[in-house]
Design an enzyme around this catalytic site. Sequence first.
Site, PDB file in Angstrom:
ATOM      1  N   SER A  97     -17.413  27.577 -60.440  1.00  0.00           N
ATOM      2  CA  SER A  97     -15.927  28.434 -60.101  1.00  0.00           C
ATOM      3  C   SER A  97     -17.193  30.242 -60.563  1.00  0.00           C
ATOM      4  CB  SER A  97     -14.710  28.445 -60.692  1.00  0.00           C
ATOM      5  OG  SER A  97     -14.459  27.575 -60.793  1.00  0.00           O
ATOM      6  N   HIS A 118     -16.812  26.281 -53.122  1.00  0.00           N
ATOM      7  CA  HIS A 118     -16.525  26.490 -54.271  1.00  0.00           C
ATOM      8  C   HIS A 118     -14.800  26.282 -53.715  1.00  0.00           C
ATOM      9  CE1 HIS A 118     -13.725  29.119 -57.373  1.00  0.00           C
ATOM     10  NE2 HIS A 118     -13.413  27.914 -57.678  1.00  0.00           N
ATOM     11  N   GLU A 130     -15.150  28.894 -50.911  1.00  0.00           N
ATOM     12  CA  GLU A 130     -16.160  30.025 -50.415  1.00  0.00           C
ATOM     13  C   GLU A 130     -17.165  29.542 -51.069  1.00  0.00           C
ATOM     14  OE1 GLU A 130     -14.446  33.340 -53.577  1.00  0.00           O
ATOM     15  OE2 GLU A 130     -14.397  31.142 -54.653  1.00  0.00           O
ATOM     16  N   ASN A 169     -12.180  35.495 -57.806  1.00  0.00           N
ATOM     17  CA  ASN A 169     -12.641  34.937 -59.275  1.00  0.00           C
ATOM     18  C   ASN A 169     -13.240  36.093 -59.645  1.00  0.00           C
ATOM     19  OD1 ASN A 169     -11.361  32.264 -60.297  1.00  0.00           O
ATOM     20  ND2 ASN A 169     -13.313  30.927 -60.083  1.00  0.00           N
TER      21      ASN A 169
END
Length: 261
Positions: A97, A118, A130, A169
């Site tokens: 992450s 991701h 991602e 994130n």
Amino acid sequence: MGVKEIFEGGESRSNKSPRGKVFKEILPERVAKGKLTAEQAAGAKERLHFTSQLSEAARNADFVIEAVVEKIKVKRNLFAELEKLCPPHAILASNSSYIVSSRFADATNRPEKVCNMHFFNPALVMKVVEVVKGPHTSEETAQITIDLCRAIDKSPVVLNKEIYGFVVNRILAAITREAFYLAEEGFASPQDIDIAVEGGLNHPMGPFRLLDLTGLDLAYYRRVERYQETGHPDDKPPKLLEEKFKAGEYGRKTGKGFYTY
């Protein structure tokens, strides 16, 4: 392309086997909601293989996606092992992450075939993936990863260079950092902060409810790892998160976090 999922010991924390959860809960639920036909669910069962043996899973793999805990040492050890077990042509992707693949690509002899891929939780539902190109990642590897995303009906977001936390994130971390500040300083409860974010910003989940879903233990490990790397006080785990971790309240997986389940 074969797909194998690896579960250490073959059991989840809840003592339910991953095979049972997928076959008895997840697939039937998708059929009931009209997201899959019965025929598609049956086909998925045929294509899924479960094993607790890394060598068995990796032996004939064309594409590997690791999803181990967010600890760099664990990831480096795993990638070094995958290097020995996988065919030379196999691409080794990380579902990390936050951690960029250049932190562990050199644990292999194929850094050009290593990248970040991701997914978001729950991966079965969330469309965005991602794809992060490291300085070591070849264009061929990046393109194959992008094509794979599209082949499984996902929407790839491509990062042309590495940054800790990627896109989603980093933005989420800023929101979560402010949410912990507001809660720890007594401005509002975690539950009311969630209500505000869900109702005021139209987020499907507030930051604390989302942490319960993804796992407070994972969030704690990630912050510890980052603080050890940077030494910056802002990267230390928030006190409220540390309290939950030390109490063994990891969220949904343990039945209690910021909420009780």
